[in-house]
Design a protein around this motif. Structure first.
Motif, mmCIF file in Angstrom:
data_model
loop_
_atom_site.group_PDB
_atom_site.id
_atom_site.type_symbol
_atom_site.label_atom_id
_atom_site.label_comp_id
_atom_site.label_asym_id
_atom_site.label_seq_id
_atom_site.Cartn_x
_atom_site.Cartn_y
_atom_site.Cartn_z
ATOM 1 N N LEU A 188 0.823 -1.209 0.000
ATOM 2 C CA LEU A 188 0.000 0.000 0.000
ATOM 3 C C LEU A 188 0.858 1.261 0.000
ATOM 4 O O LEU A 188 1.936 1.290 0.570
ATOM 5 C CB LEU A 188 -0.884 0.026 1.251
ATOM 6 N N ASN A 189 0.323 2.279 -0.632
ATOM 7 C CA ASN A 189 0.943 3.600 -0.562
ATOM 8 C C ASN A 189 0.373 4.315 0.663
ATOM 9 O O ASN A 189 -0.778 4.744 0.661
ATOM 10 C CB ASN A 189 0.616 4.369 -1.847
ATOM 11 N N LEU A 190 1.184 4.396 1.705
ATOM 12 C CA LEU A 190 0.691 4.977 2.961
ATOM 13 C C LEU A 190 1.097 6.432 3.135
ATOM 14 O O LEU A 190 0.837 7.037 4.166
ATOM 15 C CB LEU A 190 1.224 4.163 4.152
ATOM 16 N N ASN A 191 1.752 6.982 2.119
ATOM 17 C CA ASN A 191 2.252 8.353 2.258
ATOM 18 C C ASN A 191 1.131 9.358 2.060
ATOM 19 O O ASN A 191 0.489 9.392 1.007
ATOM 20 C CB ASN A 191 3.344 8.630 1.221
ATOM 21 N N ARG A 192 0.923 10.178 3.047
ATOM 22 C CA ARG A 192 -0.108 11.212 2.962
ATOM 23 C C ARG A 192 0.358 12.309 2.006
ATOM 24 O O ARG A 192 1.508 12.745 2.055
ATOM 25 C CB ARG A 192 -0.336 11.797 4.353
ATOM 26 N N HIS A 193 -0.553 12.732 1.126
ATOM 27 C CA HIS A 193 -0.206 13.814 0.198
ATOM 28 C C HIS A 193 -0.029 15.121 0.962
ATOM 29 O O HIS A 193 -0.806 15.433 1.859
ATOM 30 C CB HIS A 193 -1.308 13.992 -0.845
ATOM 31 N N SER A 194 0.974 15.884 0.571
ATOM 32 C CA SER A 194 1.185 17.163 1.230
ATOM 33 C C SER A 194 0.663 18.302 0.351
ATOM 34 O O SER A 194 0.933 19.454 0.599
ATOM 35 C CB SER A 194 2.675 17.361 1.525
ATOM 36 N N TYR A 195 -0.042 17.967 -0.705
ATOM 37 C CA TYR A 195 -0.670 18.971 -1.563
ATOM 38 C C TYR A 195 -2.084 18.480 -1.846
ATOM 39 O O TYR A 195 -2.433 17.360 -1.470
ATOM 40 C CB TYR A 195 0.124 19.178 -2.851
ATOM 41 N N PHE A 196 -2.899 19.317 -2.489
ATOM 42 C CA PHE A 196 -4.295 18.923 -2.604
ATOM 43 C C PHE A 196 -4.784 18.922 -4.051
ATOM 44 O O PHE A 196 -4.201 19.545 -4.929
ATOM 45 C CB PHE A 196 -5.192 19.786 -1.721
ATOM 46 N N TYR A 197 -5.877 18.198 -4.225
ATOM 47 C CA TYR A 197 -6.447 17.919 -5.543
ATOM 48 C C TYR A 197 -7.941 18.240 -5.524
ATOM 49 O O TYR A 197 -8.524 18.547 -4.491
ATOM 50 C CB TYR A 197 -6.322 16.438 -5.871
ATOM 51 N N LEU A 198 -8.557 18.012 -6.676
ATOM 52 C CA LEU A 198 -10.011 18.197 -6.792
ATOM 53 C C LEU A 198 -10.777 17.367 -5.759
ATOM 54 O O LEU A 198 -11.732 17.849 -5.153
ATOM 55 C CB LEU A 198 -10.459 17.818 -8.221
ATOM 56 N N GLN A 199 -10.354 16.117 -5.539
ATOM 57 C CA GLN A 199 -11.145 15.289 -4.601
ATOM 58 C C GLN A 199 -11.076 15.827 -3.168
ATOM 59 O O GLN A 199 -11.994 15.595 -2.380
ATOM 60 C CB GLN A 199 -10.765 13.804 -4.671
ATOM 61 N N ASP A 200 -9.998 16.560 -2.825
ATOM 62 C CA ASP A 200 -9.961 17.213 -1.508
ATOM 63 C C ASP A 200 -11.014 18.311 -1.438
ATOM 64 O O ASP A 200 -11.684 18.488 -0.423
ATOM 65 C CB ASP A 200 -8.574 17.825 -1.259
ATOM 66 N N ILE A 201 -11.142 19.055 -2.536
ATOM 67 C CA ILE A 201 -12.142 20.130 -2.576
ATOM 68 C C ILE A 201 -13.547 19.528 -2.480
ATOM 69 O O ILE A 201 -14.415 20.036 -1.759
ATOM 70 C CB ILE A 201 -11.989 20.943 -3.883
ATOM 71 N N LEU A 202 -13.773 18.417 -3.186
ATOM 72 C CA LEU A 202 -15.084 17.761 -3.130
ATOM 73 C C LEU A 202 -15.366 17.243 -1.725
ATOM 74 O O LEU A 202 -16.514 17.253 -1.262
ATOM 75 C CB LEU A 202 -15.163 16.622 -4.153
#
Ligand SMILES: [Zn+2]
Length: 354
Positions: free
Chosen positions: A289-303
């Motif tokens: 699994l990719n367990l690394n939390r994103h440190s930037y944001f995307y459209l799905q964060d806005i949603l």
């Protein structure tokens, strides 16, 4: 990438031969939704920059009522359920959208098969999915199979199965006027892209040259993005799944910047459950699994901020020569993904996530 290689490689590329269960073009998806839906409901939720309609398929009764509080206010008083209205909803709710990057149609193919299972009891290959069928009945589902139709219109091959990475590069990301490839991720350095300098606009972008995944969310928002935000805000689903695809192995992207600790733990549990099923089906997902939390944001964060939903992003494989997958395997990956996600939601109601 070598320019002559790129030019030679894509010379004469037309639509790839795709099987009948691979319905992903604007024309094919529209035609399918017009002729095959009687149990659910189809609507146009907005139009793209190029004035193309964006369709949504709904199934199951909508249970959210008029808004009585903002998400921020409800969260601050430690009662996010006042906004999500989880208490009044009998069914879990799920919003799934695909192809915000117009060449990433693999989720679209799987979603049309999911709609066919709901409408006709089997996928477009005639295969029954009794678990998935039964669980779909217990959900409020909203599906946007092609959320960025402008880019999809420029994606000529219909599928990357068996294609070269140069072909993928050209159709997904495009080419500058001087013949050099418009490369990921450096094309993110300008938004929108300077269209006067573009020779071929990649399917990643809408007709305004905007990658909606990184739209100017607090400035001038593209119409496709605005349609998805309005949909998420009105629906307030428990979970939102964004279907993407890349040239690597399939798997979930890491937890999102906007996740609470509980939502992050839930994301990892869902990814573990889906990974186990994909491994059992020999579908060659990422081994870990990719367990690394994103440190930037995307459209799905806005949603997620618009709706309170748990945001998830799944990367399908394109099946290009470097990571081969068949059309059958790609659709199976998607249907197993949807099945496990629904199973998880029925058990947990996607709670606690705040
Ligand atoms: Zn993508």
């Amino acid at each position: 990438m070598n320019q002559s290689l790129l030019t030679n490689d894509i010379k004469g590329v037309k639509a790839s031969p795709v099987p009948g269960f691979w319905i992903t073009s604007n024309k094919a998806v529209t035609g399918y939704l017009e002729k095959n839906v009687s149990r659910g409901r189809v609507s146009v939720i907005g139009h793209s920059a190029g004035k193309r309609p964006v369709y949504a398929y709904e199934f199951g009764e909508k249970e959210t009522g008029p808004q009585t509080v903002s998400f921020s206010s409800a969260y601050a008083v430690r009662k996010p359920e006042l906004f999500s209205q989880q208490d009044r909803k009998k069914k879990p709710s799920l919003l799934i959208y695909s192809a915000i990057h117009g060449a990433e149609v693999e989720g679209t193919a799987a979603l049309i098969n999911l709609i066919h299972i709901i409408e006709h009891g089997c996928d477009l290959r005639g295969k029954k999915w009794p678990g998935l069928s039964g669980m779909a009945e217990q959900y409020r589902l909203v599906i946007v199979p092609l959320s960025q139709p402008d880019g999809r219109e420029r994606y000529v091959p219909d599928s990357m199965v068996g294609q070269s990475l140069a072909t993928f590069q050209y159709y997904a990301h495009g080419m500058w006027k001087d013949g050099t490839p418009c490369l990921y991720p450096s094309h993110k350095e300008t938004l929108p892209l300077p269209l006067e300098r573009i020779g071929h606009l990649g399917a990643y972008f809408n007709d305004n040259g905007v990658n909606c995944q990184h739209d100017d969310f607090f400035g001038t928002v593209q119409p496709e993005t605005a349609a998805l935000i309005a949909l998420a805000h009105t629906e307030r689903p428990d979970c939102i799944l964004s279907c993407h695809a890349c040239e690597a192995d399939p798997g979930f992207s890491g937890p999102h910047m906007t996740n609470s600790a509980a939502a992050e733990a839930m994301t990892i549990r869902i990814a573990e459950a889906v990974l186990a099923k994909h491994l059992a089906a020999h579908l060659r997902p990422y081994g870990k699994l990719n367990l690394n939390r994103h440190s930037y944001f995307y459209l799905q964060d806005i949603l997620s901020m618009a709706s309170g939903a748990l945001p998830l992003l799944y990367e399908f494989p394109h099946g290009a020569v470097n990571v081969p997958f068949t059309h059958d395997e790609i659709v199976d990956l998607g249907l197993i993904l949807f099945e496990e996600l629904m199973r998880f939601g029925l058990k947990t109601r996607f709670m606690p996530r705040f």
